[in-house]
Design an enzyme around this catalytic site. Structure first.
Site, PDB file in Angstrom:
ATOM      1  N   SER A  14       0.817  -1.217   0.000  1.00  0.00           N
ATOM      2  CA  SER A  14       0.000   0.000   0.000  1.00  0.00           C
ATOM      3  C   SER A  14       0.851   1.266   0.000  1.00  0.00           C
ATOM      4  O   SER A  14       0.558   2.230  -0.710  1.00  0.00           O
ATOM      5  CB  SER A  14      -0.929   0.000   1.214  1.00  0.00           C
ATOM      6  OG  SER A  14      -1.808  -1.099   1.174  1.00  0.00           O
ATOM      7  N   CYS A  42      -1.037  -6.181   3.467  1.00  0.00           N
ATOM      8  CA  CYS A  42      -2.420  -5.813   3.786  1.00  0.00           C
ATOM      9  C   CYS A  42      -3.422  -6.469   2.851  1.00  0.00           C
ATOM     10  O   CYS A  42      -4.393  -7.066   3.290  1.00  0.00           O
ATOM     11  CB  CYS A  42      -2.577  -4.286   3.741  1.00  0.00           C
ATOM     12  SG  CYS A  42      -4.242  -3.732   4.158  1.00  0.00           S
ATOM     13  N   CYS A  47      -4.622  -7.519   6.286  1.00  0.00           N
ATOM     14  CA  CYS A  47      -5.874  -6.846   6.662  1.00  0.00           C
ATOM     15  C   CYS A  47      -7.094  -7.333   5.891  1.00  0.00           C
ATOM     16  O   CYS A  47      -8.127  -7.649   6.481  1.00  0.00           O
ATOM     17  CB  CYS A  47      -5.747  -5.328   6.445  1.00  0.00           C
ATOM     18  SG  CYS A  47      -4.164  -4.606   6.858  1.00  0.00           S
ATOM     19  N   LYS A  50      -7.962 -11.157   6.264  1.00  0.00           N
ATOM     20  CA  LYS A  50      -8.290 -11.354   7.681  1.00  0.00           C
ATOM     21  C   LYS A  50      -9.677 -10.810   7.995  1.00  0.00           C
ATOM     22  O   LYS A  50     -10.482 -11.472   8.660  1.00  0.00           O
ATOM     23  CB  LYS A  50      -7.254 -10.665   8.557  1.00  0.00           C
ATOM     24  CG  LYS A  50      -7.570 -10.703  10.046  1.00  0.00           C
ATOM     25  CD  LYS A  50      -6.693  -9.741  10.807  1.00  0.00           C
ATOM     26  CE  LYS A  50      -7.075  -8.291  10.521  1.00  0.00           C
ATOM     27  NZ  LYS A  50      -6.218  -7.319  11.254  1.00  0.00           N
ATOM     28  N   GLY A 175       0.255 -13.454  22.004  1.00  0.00           N
ATOM     29  CA  GLY A 175      -0.794 -12.702  22.682  1.00  0.00           C
ATOM     30  C   GLY A 175      -1.038 -11.338  22.107  1.00  0.00           C
ATOM     31  O   GLY A 175      -1.764 -10.532  22.689  1.00  0.00           O
ATOM     32  N   TYR A 177      -2.153  -8.698  18.713  1.00  0.00           N
ATOM     33  CA  TYR A 177      -3.447  -8.578  18.034  1.00  0.00           C
ATOM     34  C   TYR A 177      -3.632  -9.638  16.957  1.00  0.00           C
ATOM     35  O   TYR A 177      -4.752 -10.125  16.745  1.00  0.00           O
ATOM     36  CB  TYR A 177      -3.639  -7.158  17.480  1.00  0.00           C
ATOM     37  CG  TYR A 177      -2.776  -6.789  16.313  1.00  0.00           C
ATOM     38  CD1 TYR A 177      -3.211  -6.991  15.013  1.00  0.00           C
ATOM     39  CD2 TYR A 177      -1.538  -6.194  16.494  1.00  0.00           C
ATOM     40  CE1 TYR A 177      -2.434  -6.635  13.931  1.00  0.00           C
ATOM     41  CE2 TYR A 177      -0.755  -5.834  15.426  1.00  0.00           C
ATOM     42  CZ  TYR A 177      -1.199  -6.058  14.132  1.00  0.00           C
ATOM     43  OH  TYR A 177      -0.416  -5.708  13.067  1.00  0.00           O
ATOM     44  N   ILE A 178      -2.550 -10.056  16.291  1.00  0.00           N
ATOM     45  CA  ILE A 178      -2.704 -11.067  15.242  1.00  0.00           C
ATOM     46  C   ILE A 178      -3.114 -12.400  15.850  1.00  0.00           C
ATOM     47  O   ILE A 178      -4.058 -13.057  15.379  1.00  0.00           O
ATOM     48  CB  ILE A 178      -1.397 -11.206  14.436  1.00  0.00           C
ATOM     49  CG1 ILE A 178      -1.108  -9.913  13.674  1.00  0.00           C
ATOM     50  CG2 ILE A 178      -1.494 -12.379  13.462  1.00  0.00           C
ATOM     51  CD1 ILE A 178       0.219  -9.910  12.938  1.00  0.00           C
ATOM     52  N   GLU A 181      -6.735 -12.056  17.234  1.00  0.00           N
ATOM     53  CA  GLU A 181      -7.736 -11.964  16.165  1.00  0.00           C
ATOM     54  C   GLU A 181      -8.006 -13.334  15.558  1.00  0.00           C
ATOM     55  O   GLU A 181      -9.161 -13.734  15.375  1.00  0.00           O
ATOM     56  CB  GLU A 181      -7.260 -10.997  15.085  1.00  0.00           C
ATOM     57  CG  GLU A 181      -7.342  -9.539  15.492  1.00  0.00           C
ATOM     58  CD  GLU A 181      -6.730  -8.601  14.481  1.00  0.00           C
ATOM     59  OE1 GLU A 181      -7.073  -7.408  14.495  1.00  0.00           O
ATOM     60  OE2 GLU A 181      -5.890  -9.051  13.660  1.00  0.00           O
ATOM     61  N   ARG A 198       2.736 -16.094  26.896  1.00  0.00           N
ATOM     62  CA  ARG A 198       3.673 -16.164  28.017  1.00  0.00           C
ATOM     63  C   ARG A 198       3.467 -15.046  29.033  1.00  0.00           C
ATOM     64  O   ARG A 198       3.885 -15.152  30.181  1.00  0.00           O
ATOM     65  CB  ARG A 198       5.107 -16.110  27.509  1.00  0.00           C
ATOM     66  CG  ARG A 198       5.450 -14.810  26.798  1.00  0.00           C
ATOM     67  CD  ARG A 198       6.839 -14.837  26.219  1.00  0.00           C
ATOM     68  NE  ARG A 198       7.172 -13.583  25.551  1.00  0.00           N
ATOM     69  CZ  ARG A 198       8.327 -13.346  24.935  1.00  0.00           C
ATOM     70  NH1 ARG A 198       9.249 -14.296  24.904  1.00  0.00           N
ATOM     71  NH2 ARG A 198       8.552 -12.181  24.361  1.00  0.00           N
ATOM     72  N   ARG A 204      -0.685  -6.727  24.976  1.00  0.00           N
ATOM     73  CA  ARG A 204       0.234  -5.843  25.702  1.00  0.00           C
ATOM     74  C   ARG A 204       0.334  -4.490  25.004  1.00  0.00           C
ATOM     75  O   ARG A 204       0.410  -4.409  23.785  1.00  0.00           O
ATOM     76  CB  ARG A 204       1.625  -6.494  25.787  1.00  0.00           C
ATOM     77  CG  ARG A 204       2.652  -5.685  26.563  1.00  0.00           C
ATOM     78  CD  ARG A 204       3.910  -6.502  26.775  1.00  0.00           C
ATOM     79  NE  ARG A 204       4.525  -6.891  25.519  1.00  0.00           N
ATOM     80  CZ  ARG A 204       5.436  -6.162  24.868  1.00  0.00           C
ATOM     81  NH1 ARG A 204       5.823  -4.984  25.363  1.00  0.00           N
ATOM     82  NH2 ARG A 204       5.967  -6.584  23.741  1.00  0.00           N
ATOM     83  N   ASP A 302       6.285  -0.630   7.263  1.00  0.00           N
ATOM     84  CA  ASP A 302       6.696  -1.561   8.315  1.00  0.00           C
ATOM     85  C   ASP A 302       8.193  -1.829   8.330  1.00  0.00           C
ATOM     86  O   ASP A 302       8.740  -2.223   9.370  1.00  0.00           O
ATOM     87  CB  ASP A 302       5.952  -2.890   8.154  1.00  0.00           C
ATOM     88  CG  ASP A 302       4.481  -2.781   8.510  1.00  0.00           C
ATOM     89  OD1 ASP A 302       4.033  -1.661   8.810  1.00  0.00           O
ATOM     90  OD2 ASP A 302       3.786  -3.814   8.472  1.00  0.00           O
ATOM     91  N   THR A 310      -1.254  -0.090   7.974  1.00  0.00           N
ATOM     92  CA  THR A 310      -1.340   0.263   6.558  1.00  0.00           C
ATOM     93  C   THR A 310      -1.645   1.741   6.329  1.00  0.00           C
ATOM     94  O   THR A 310      -0.985   2.386   5.506  1.00  0.00           O
ATOM     95  CB  THR A 310      -2.393  -0.614   5.866  1.00  0.00           C
ATOM     96  OG1 THR A 310      -1.967  -1.980   5.930  1.00  0.00           O
ATOM     97  CG2 THR A 310      -2.574  -0.214   4.410  1.00  0.00           C
ATOM     98  N   ALA A 340      -7.903  -0.308  15.401  1.00  0.00           N
ATOM     99  CA  ALA A 340      -8.873  -1.314  15.833  1.00  0.00           C
ATOM    100  C   ALA A 340      -8.205  -2.678  15.872  1.00  0.00           C
ATOM    101  O   ALA A 340      -7.328  -2.981  15.057  1.00  0.00           O
ATOM    102  CB  ALA A 340     -10.069  -1.351  14.891  1.00  0.00           C
ATOM    103  N   HIS A 434     -29.788   7.868  20.406  1.00  0.00           N
ATOM    104  CA  HIS A 434     -30.414   6.825  21.214  1.00  0.00           C
ATOM    105  C   HIS A 434     -31.403   6.016  20.378  1.00  0.00           C
ATOM    106  O   HIS A 434     -32.108   6.566  19.547  1.00  0.00           O
ATOM    107  CB  HIS A 434     -31.165   7.484  22.379  1.00  0.00           C
ATOM    108  CG  HIS A 434     -31.830   6.515  23.297  1.00  0.00           C
ATOM    109  ND1 HIS A 434     -31.142   5.758  24.206  1.00  0.00           N
ATOM    110  CD2 HIS A 434     -33.143   6.184  23.425  1.00  0.00           C
ATOM    111  CE1 HIS A 434     -31.996   5.003  24.872  1.00  0.00           C
ATOM    112  NE2 HIS A 434     -33.214   5.227  24.404  1.00  0.00           N
ATOM    113  N   GLU A 439     -23.675   6.035  22.604  1.00  0.00           N
ATOM    114  CA  GLU A 439     -24.180   7.197  23.321  1.00  0.00           C
ATOM    115  C   GLU A 439     -23.563   7.318  24.713  1.00  0.00           C
ATOM    116  O   GLU A 439     -23.541   8.399  25.308  1.00  0.00           O
ATOM    117  CB  GLU A 439     -25.706   7.149  23.420  1.00  0.00           C
ATOM    118  CG  GLU A 439     -26.261   6.048  24.307  1.00  0.00           C
ATOM    119  CD  GLU A 439     -27.788   6.059  24.353  1.00  0.00           C
ATOM    120  OE1 GLU A 439     -28.348   7.038  24.877  1.00  0.00           O
ATOM    121  OE2 GLU A 439     -28.401   5.102  23.832  1.00  0.00           O
TER     122      GLU A 439
END
Length: 451
Positions: A14, A42, A47, A50, A175, A177-178, A181, A198, A204, A302, A310, A340, A434, A439
């Site tokens: 990208s 990506c 991305c 995934k 542990g 995000y990859i 997920e 571990r 983290r 990266d 990305t 995210a 609402h 909210e």
């Protein structure tokens, strides 16, 4: 000195593609080399595939909820071969779009590996030398596996999309995000998932309260998460993969996936021969304008190990073009980047965690955790989290953390306010929409604690 090109880009992800296209639009003569597939991590092995797997994995829970809402239906089994066929077709389509965009911008494409011969020359794997006034390295990163007996039998996030069939059981080691997920994804697709990490808690670096709720949610959905646990060794056997854990347990799995970190793709590029400085992990050292110690050579994305996202690589590409081809020195802004984590439950975040903010001065923490309407009606125990970290002195919102369905969509919009320097009172003045989960971000009146 004359050159064949004004810019030669190494890497068709990208960041590299954006830099090449925008530079060409400024009148530069541009070439780009990519040794694998256009689109980079990506689009091809990150991305995009995934997120499509996240969507696919969510339907198992949707079918259950649908019955709670009165729909009379029966869910069948997930058909991996059918999904993978559509996934491969979509990735081929996206790669074609990348190539079309480059061709339409008059960027010459070389489907070859490129290495650096000197400050203005690259050598293609075909044997051809090409000269350029500027060279941009955008080669990204790659997953790494631990140095332990049997690790060569495991897979990484690169291979997970190309499995011939879904395993019935899998151990995911890591542990971050990859790892987290894919634990949720594969669990949603019907795989029996065990996850070893571990450390004392997954994710983290993220807000402690948010990561705790994500871990609880993953366990509630069926992921067998083991903290303070690592893999010691593994063997390939007839029945699958034998794994020995640090706790002494021995278990068989159909598959083992390592998500234990990534490394910059800077190896064997010839960088050491021209004086480009590398960091401890192999990352290319650049200044705020993405320039290396060799004035004609730049690096983004990266491979520089600044922020591995990305959209950040794309921002760095745009800043590079502004600096080099528009004569407007521009540094990419790496401050207050929303992001995210597509775990299940999902996490959206921007700014400081509670732990980080408390180290910098007095803060107020506004937090609400509750069962959302849609899950409560369906009889689920899922909880969401809406959390604001506020500076007690300036009243500025220092951080926003959301654990909920579509947290990524919410944090993109909340991130605008935080980036603009909104105060807690700015949030309070905003009328609530609402009934929504979000909210809560504008209705929390009293802090739950201070620090």
């Amino acid at each position: 000195m004359t050159f064949e090109y004004d810019l030669f880009v190494i890497g068709g992800g990208s960041g590299g593609v954006r830099a090449g296209r925008v530079a060409a639009a400024q009148g530069a003569k541009v070439a780009l080399a990519e040794e694998f597939r256009m689109g980079g991590t990506c689009v091809i092995r990150g991305c995009v595939p995934k997120k499509l797997m996240v969507f696919a994995s969510g339907y198992s829970e949707m079918f259950e909820d649908a019955r709670a809402y009165g729909w009379d239906l029966t869910a069948g089994d997930f058909d991996w071969s059918r999904f993978r066929g559509k996934l491969d077709a979509e990735l081929n389509r996206l790669e074609g779009i990348y190539r079309k965009l480059l061709n339409g911008s008059d960027v010459e494409i070389f489907d070859a590996r490129a290495t650096i011969k000197d400050a203005h020359t690259v050598t293609l794997s075909t044997g051809r030398d090409i000269t350029a006034k500027h060279i941009l390295i955008a080669t990204g990163g790659r997953p790494v596996v631990p140095d332990m007996p049997g690790a060569e039998h495991g897979i990484t996030s690169n291979e997970i999309f190309n499995l011939d069939e879904m395993p019935k059981s899998i151990l995911i080691v890591g542990g971050g995000y990859i790892a987290s997920e894919f634990a949720g994804i594969l669990n949603g697709l019907g795989v029996k998932v065990t996850q070893f990490y571990r450390g004392e808690q997954i994710l983290r670096g993220f807000d402690g309260e948010a990561r705790g709720l994500v871990a609880d949610g993953m366990r509630a959905k069926g992921v067998d998460l083991h903290l303070g646990t690592n893999i010691v060794e593994m063997e390939k056997r007839d029945a699958g993969f034998w794994v020995k854990a640090t706790c002494g347990g021995e278990t068989m799995y159909d598959q083992v996936m390592f998500a234990t970190g990534r490394a910059p793709n800077s190896d064997n590029l010839g960088l050491e021969n021209v004086g480009v400085e590398l960091g401890r992990k192999g990352e290319i050292i650049v200044d705020k304008f993405s320039q290396t110690k060799v004035p004609s050579i730049f690096a983004i994305g990266d491979v520089t190990d600044r922020v591995q996202l990305t959209p950040v690589a794309i921002r760095e590409a745009m800043a590079f073009v502004e600096t080099v081809f528009k004569g407007n020195p521009t540094a990419a802004d790496h401050d207050l980047i929303p992001s995210a984590v597509f775990t299940q439950p999902e996490l959206g975040t921007i700014g400081l965690t509670e732990e980080q903010a408390a180290e910098n001065g007095p803060i107020e923490v506004y937090c609400s955790s509750f069962k959302p309407m849609n899950h409560s009606f369906a009889g689920r125990e899922d909880r969401v989290l809406m959390k604001l970290i506020v500076c007690a002195d300036t009243r500025k919102v220092l951080g926003c953390h959301i654990v909920a369905d579509h947290a990524g969509e919410m944090i993109q919009l909340a991130g605008i306010a935080v980036k603009m320097g909104a105060t807690k009172e700015d949030f309070d003045r905003t009328v609530a929409v609402h009934p929504t989960m979000a909210e809560e971000l504008v209705t929390m009146k009293e802090p739950v604690r201070t620090a």
